[in-house]
Design a protein around this motif. Sequence first.
Motif, PDB file in Angstrom:
ATOM      1  N   GLU A 131       0.855  -1.185   0.000  1.00 10.68           N
ATOM      2  CA  GLU A 131       0.000   0.000   0.000  1.00 10.68           C
ATOM      3  C   GLU A 131       0.891   1.235   0.000  1.00 10.68           C
ATOM      4  O   GLU A 131       2.039   1.192   0.437  1.00 10.68           O
ATOM      5  N   ASN A 132       0.380   2.330  -0.505  1.00 13.77           N
ATOM      6  CA  ASN A 132       1.152   3.565  -0.622  1.00 13.77           C
ATOM      7  C   ASN A 132       1.281   4.284   0.707  1.00 13.77           C
ATOM      8  O   ASN A 132       0.406   4.171   1.566  1.00 13.77           O
ATOM      9  N   ILE A 133       2.374   5.042   0.858  1.00 18.09           N
ATOM     10  CA  ILE A 133       2.529   5.961   1.978  1.00 18.09           C
ATOM     11  C   ILE A 133       2.593   7.368   1.405  1.00 18.09           C
ATOM     12  O   ILE A 133       2.888   7.556   0.223  1.00 18.09           O
ATOM     13  N   THR A 134       2.307   8.353   2.260  1.00 16.96           N
ATOM     14  CA  THR A 134       2.335   9.746   1.844  1.00 16.96           C
ATOM     15  C   THR A 134       3.376  10.488   2.668  1.00 16.96           C
ATOM     16  O   THR A 134       3.356  10.414   3.893  1.00 16.96           O
TER      17      THR A 134
ATOM     18  N   ASN B 184       2.761   9.457   6.269  1.00 18.00           N
ATOM     19  CA  ASN B 184       1.334   9.296   6.582  1.00 18.00           C
ATOM     20  C   ASN B 184       1.018  10.295   7.691  1.00 18.00           C
ATOM     21  O   ASN B 184       1.224  11.466   7.514  1.00 18.00           O
ATOM     22  N   ASP B 185       0.551   9.857   8.866  1.00 17.60           N
ATOM     23  CA  ASP B 185       0.258  10.786   9.959  1.00 17.60           C
ATOM     24  C   ASP B 185       1.353  10.803  11.021  1.00 17.60           C
ATOM     25  O   ASP B 185       1.197  11.421  12.072  1.00 17.60           O
TER      26      ASP B 185
ATOM     27  N   LEU C 142       3.944   2.743  11.732  1.00  9.73           N
ATOM     28  CA  LEU C 142       3.276   2.785  10.434  1.00  9.73           C
ATOM     29  C   LEU C 142       2.487   1.502  10.237  1.00  9.73           C
ATOM     30  O   LEU C 142       3.018   0.401  10.388  1.00  9.73           O
TER      31      LEU C 142
ATOM     32  N   PRO D 126      -3.019   1.347   5.584  1.00  8.51           N
ATOM     33  CA  PRO D 126      -4.313   2.010   5.732  1.00  8.51           C
ATOM     34  C   PRO D 126      -5.492   1.034   5.820  1.00  8.51           C
ATOM     35  O   PRO D 126      -6.485   1.331   6.464  1.00  8.51           O
TER      36      PRO D 126
ATOM     37  N   THR E 280      -5.999   0.337   9.553  1.00  9.91           N
ATOM     38  CA  THR E 280      -5.986   1.457  10.489  1.00  9.91           C
ATOM     39  C   THR E 280      -7.306   1.606  11.227  1.00  9.91           C
ATOM     40  O   THR E 280      -7.333   1.939  12.398  1.00  9.91           O
TER      41      THR E 280
END
Length: 134
Positions: free
Chosen positions: A4-7, A18-19, A41, A44, A47
Amino acid sequence: LQSENITVTINADGVFINDAQVIIADIETDNGVVHVIDAVLLPPSITSSVDLIQDQLSFDVSPNPFDTELVIDLQLEVTDQMNMSIMNAQGMILDRWTQNTSKVKKDMSDLPSGLYYIIGETKNARQIKSLVKR
Protein backbone atom coordinates in the motif's frame (compact mmCIF):
# COMPACT_ATOMS: atom_id res chain seq x y z
CA LEU A 1 3.79 -0.86 3.58
CA GLN A 2 2.42 -4.27 2.54
CA SER A 3 2.03 -3.05 -1.07
CA GLU A 4 0.00 0.00 0.00
CA ASN A 5 1.15 3.56 -0.62
CA ILE A 6 2.53 5.96 1.98
CA THR A 7 2.33 9.75 1.84
CA VAL A 8 5.28 12.02 2.66
CA THR A 9 4.30 15.57 3.61
CA ILE A 10 6.71 18.44 4.24
CA ASN A 11 5.17 21.64 5.56
CA ALA A 12 5.66 24.33 8.25
CA ASP A 13 4.68 21.82 10.95
CA GLY A 14 7.44 19.37 9.97
CA VAL A 15 7.97 16.20 7.96
CA PHE A 16 5.28 13.49 8.09
CA ILE A 17 5.09 9.91 6.84
CA ASN A 18 1.33 9.30 6.58
CA ASP A 19 0.26 10.79 9.96
CA ALA A 20 3.55 10.04 11.77
CA GLN A 21 5.86 13.00 12.36
CA VAL A 22 9.62 12.73 11.99
CA ILE A 23 10.86 13.66 15.48
CA ILE A 24 14.59 12.98 15.03
CA ALA A 25 16.27 13.15 11.64
CA ASP A 26 19.60 12.16 10.17
CA ILE A 27 20.97 9.67 12.71
CA GLU A 28 24.04 8.28 10.96
CA THR A 29 24.56 4.51 11.25
CA ASP A 30 27.04 2.04 9.76
CA ASN A 31 24.69 1.14 6.92
CA GLY A 32 22.67 4.30 6.30
CA VAL A 33 20.72 7.12 7.92
CA VAL A 34 17.78 6.70 10.34
CA HIS A 35 14.83 9.05 10.87
CA VAL A 36 12.72 8.45 14.00
CA ILE A 37 8.95 8.90 13.74
CA ASP A 38 6.40 9.23 16.56
CA ALA A 39 4.08 6.38 15.54
CA VAL A 40 4.03 2.89 14.17
CA LEU A 41 3.28 2.79 10.43
CA LEU A 42 0.34 0.53 9.62
CA PRO A 43 -1.25 -0.21 6.26
CA PRO A 44 -4.31 2.01 5.73
CA SER A 45 -6.50 -1.09 5.25
CA ILE A 46 -6.11 -2.03 8.94
CA THR A 47 -5.99 1.46 10.49
CA SER A 48 -9.72 1.52 11.25
CA SER A 49 -9.44 -1.51 13.58
CA VAL A 50 -6.50 0.15 15.39
CA ASP A 51 -8.52 3.36 15.82
CA LEU A 52 -11.27 1.35 17.52
CA ILE A 53 -8.81 -0.04 20.07
CA GLN A 54 -7.27 3.39 20.70
CA ASP A 55 -10.74 4.84 21.39
CA GLN A 56 -11.08 2.35 24.26
CA LEU A 57 -7.68 3.11 25.77
CA SER A 58 -5.59 6.22 25.43
CA PHE A 59 -2.49 7.53 27.16
CA ASP A 60 0.14 10.15 26.43
CA VAL A 61 3.83 9.91 27.20
CA SER A 62 6.00 13.00 27.52
CA PRO A 63 8.53 14.22 26.79
CA ASN A 64 9.39 12.21 23.72
CA PRO A 65 12.34 12.06 23.12
CA PHE A 66 13.22 11.94 26.84
CA ASP A 67 16.38 12.19 28.91
CA THR A 68 15.66 10.78 32.38
CA GLU A 69 11.99 11.00 33.38
CA LEU A 70 8.76 10.04 31.63
CA VAL A 71 5.26 11.25 32.47
CA ILE A 72 2.50 8.77 31.57
CA ASP A 73 -0.88 10.50 31.44
CA LEU A 74 -4.11 8.51 30.96
CA GLN A 75 -6.45 10.36 28.62
CA LEU A 76 -9.62 8.40 29.38
CA GLU A 77 -11.16 7.55 32.69
CA VAL A 78 -10.10 3.98 33.35
CA THR A 79 -12.22 1.98 35.77
CA ASP A 80 -9.88 -1.02 35.68
CA GLN A 81 -6.21 -0.89 36.52
CA MET A 82 -3.89 -0.37 33.59
CA ASN A 83 -0.83 -2.58 33.26
CA MET A 84 2.12 -0.72 31.77
CA SER A 85 5.38 -2.10 30.35
CA ILE A 86 8.56 -0.67 28.83
CA MET A 87 10.04 -2.85 26.08
CA ASN A 88 13.31 -2.39 24.18
CA ALA A 89 13.60 -2.66 20.39
CA GLN A 90 14.61 -6.33 20.71
CA GLY A 91 11.29 -7.16 22.44
CA MET A 92 12.63 -7.56 26.00
CA ILE A 93 10.37 -6.22 28.78
CA LEU A 94 12.54 -3.94 30.96
CA ASP A 95 9.98 -2.64 33.48
CA ARG A 96 6.36 -3.35 34.46
CA TRP A 97 3.96 -1.55 36.75
CA THR A 98 0.25 -1.14 37.40
CA GLN A 99 -1.11 2.36 36.94
CA ASN A 100 -4.19 3.21 39.03
CA THR A 101 -3.93 7.01 38.75
CA SER A 102 -4.29 9.33 35.79
CA LYS A 103 -0.66 10.54 35.86
CA VAL A 104 2.57 8.76 36.83
CA LYS A 105 6.20 9.93 36.66
CA LYS A 106 8.79 7.21 35.98
CA ASP A 107 12.54 7.58 36.41
CA MET A 108 14.17 6.05 33.31
CA SER A 109 17.68 7.44 33.85
CA ASP A 110 19.16 3.91 33.96
CA LEU A 111 18.09 3.12 30.37
CA PRO A 112 20.73 3.56 27.66
CA SER A 113 19.96 5.80 24.69
CA GLY A 114 17.80 4.13 22.07
CA LEU A 115 14.32 3.18 20.87
CA TYR A 116 11.76 1.80 23.33
CA TYR A 117 8.06 0.99 23.39
CA ILE A 118 5.57 1.66 26.16
CA ILE A 119 2.61 -0.71 26.29
CA GLY A 120 -0.62 0.04 28.13
CA GLU A 121 -3.11 -2.78 28.67
CA THR A 122 -6.46 -3.27 30.34
CA LYS A 123 -8.48 -6.46 30.18
CA ASN A 124 -10.20 -5.17 27.00
CA ALA A 125 -7.62 -3.10 25.14
CA ARG A 126 -3.93 -2.54 24.39
CA GLN A 127 -2.03 0.46 23.07
CA ILE A 128 1.66 0.68 22.13
CA LYS A 129 3.65 3.88 21.68
CA SER A 130 7.26 4.33 20.64
CA LEU A 131 9.76 6.30 22.75
CA VAL A 132 13.26 7.61 22.13
CA LYS A 133 15.79 8.03 24.94
CA ARG A 134 18.46 10.59 24.09
